[in-house]
Write a protein that holds these residues in place. Structure first.
Motif: not given
Length: 114
Positions: A19-42
């Motif tokens: 399980r991955l977690s991500c904590v957001a801080s700063g102007n979080i009330f401006s966020i419309a959407s969030m997501g996870w991306y990944r970059q495999p090797p190469g």
């Protein structure tokens, strides 16, 4: 500005879970959407899963039925089950604001291997 910090990456065996977690801080009330991306090797960065402010979700075909994205206040999660070696990548947390500004975390390495 929005700051994002991921955690939870590591080494897992094929068929295992993480399980991955991500904590957001700063102007979080401006966020419309969030997501996870990944970059495999190469390879290029690719979308894994996204969630809107209203709770709507979408997933890459390669992870449907195995991964679940969720959000709780300023936290974003990615539950990854039945993991495969091809899930090996650096995983990034992403936030998009209502004015279409994009923010990224620093990434967390996930390795699926015996």
């Amino acid at each position: 500005q929005v700051q994002l910090v991921e955690s939870g990456g590591g080494l897992v065996q094929p068929g295992g879970s993480l399980r991955l977690s991500c904590v957001a801080s700063g102007n979080i009330f401006s966020i419309a959407s969030m997501g996870w991306y990944r970059q495999p090797p190469g390879k290029q960065r690719e979308m894994v899963a996204g969630i809107t402010i209203s709770g709507g979700t979408n997933y890459a075909d390669s992870v449907k039925g195995r991964f679940t994205i969720s959000r709780d206040k300023n936290m974003l999660y990615l539950q990854m089950n039945t993991m495969k070696p091809e899930d090996t990548a650096v995983y990034y947390c992403n936030a998009v604001t209502r004015t279409y500004s994009y923010f990224w975390g620093q990434g967390t390495q996930v390795t699926v291997s015996t």
